[in-house]
Design an enzyme around this catalytic site. Structure first.
Site, PDB file in Angstrom:
ATOM      1  N   PRO A 188     -14.014  37.399  29.025  1.00 20.95           N
ATOM      2  CG  PRO A 188     -13.398  39.649  29.639  1.00 20.95           C
ATOM      3  CD  PRO A 188     -12.650  38.153  29.049  1.00 20.95           C
ATOM      4  CG  HIS A 189     -18.532  35.846  28.853  1.00 22.49           C
ATOM      5  ND1 HIS A 189     -17.290  35.382  28.826  1.00 22.49           N
ATOM      6  CD2 HIS A 189     -19.824  34.978  28.684  1.00 22.49           C
ATOM      7  CE1 HIS A 189     -17.666  34.086  28.582  1.00 22.49           C
ATOM      8  NE2 HIS A 189     -18.762  33.553  29.168  1.00 22.49           N
ATOM      9  CB  CYS A 190     -21.830  39.178  32.589  1.00 21.05           C
ATOM     10  SG  CYS A 190     -21.171  40.894  32.181  1.00 21.05           S
TER      11      CYS A 190
END
Length: 152
Positions: free
Chosen positions: A66-68
């Site tokens: 997960p990344h942002c």
């Protein structure tokens, strides 16, 4: 960029309870702001959820990345956990996930973001590394395993 530039021993955990994808992302959001108080847990959580709506970050073989992009983030920040129990993460192979590397990057860091994701995906493509990460119960060894580049 090397993994040890974005990940610390203190942000490398195992035996974390899972429950659900949403619960894990919420946990991550709160946990990472404990060490990075300039970041906002609610913003992180909402951006991670928004990213997951575009498509799951579960890359297969029990791994999710997960990344942002996030405001007030001045450099890439990673957190890595091994869950106590696998959870459904809508991974591309349909398998549940227990190894999760969360990546936050500054809003303007497009190239760094992509290079770091590629590095992580390459590391986690190693079946041997995944096996070792799942069997160790030593925090330092867990951290060293993910940070040490594999020899080609």
């Amino acid at each position: 960029m090397q993994i040890n530039e974005i990940l610390t021993l203190e942000r490398t955990l195992f035996g974390v309870p899972g429950g659900s994808k949403k619960r894990v992302l919420e946990y991550f959001s709160k946990f990472i702001t404990q060490q990075n108080p300039q970041l906002d847990a609610e913003e992180i959580f909402s951006r991670l959820i928004a990213r997951e709506r575009l498509g799951s970050t579960g890359i297969g073989d029990g791994v999710a990345l997960p990344h942002c992009r996030i405001s007030n983030c001045t450099e890439a920040v990673g957190t890595f956990i091994r869950l106590r129990d696998k959870i459904d993460f809508d991974a591309i192979d349909g398998q549940p996930v227990d190894l999760i590397f969360l990546l936050l990057v500054p809003e303007e860091a497009n190239e760094v973001h992509l290079q770091t994701l590629a590095l992580l995906a390459e590391r986690f493509s190693s079946e041997e590394l995944r096996k070792e990460l799942r069997k160790t119960d030593q925090p330092e060894q867990f951290y060293q395993l993910i940070c040490t580049p594999t020899s080609a």
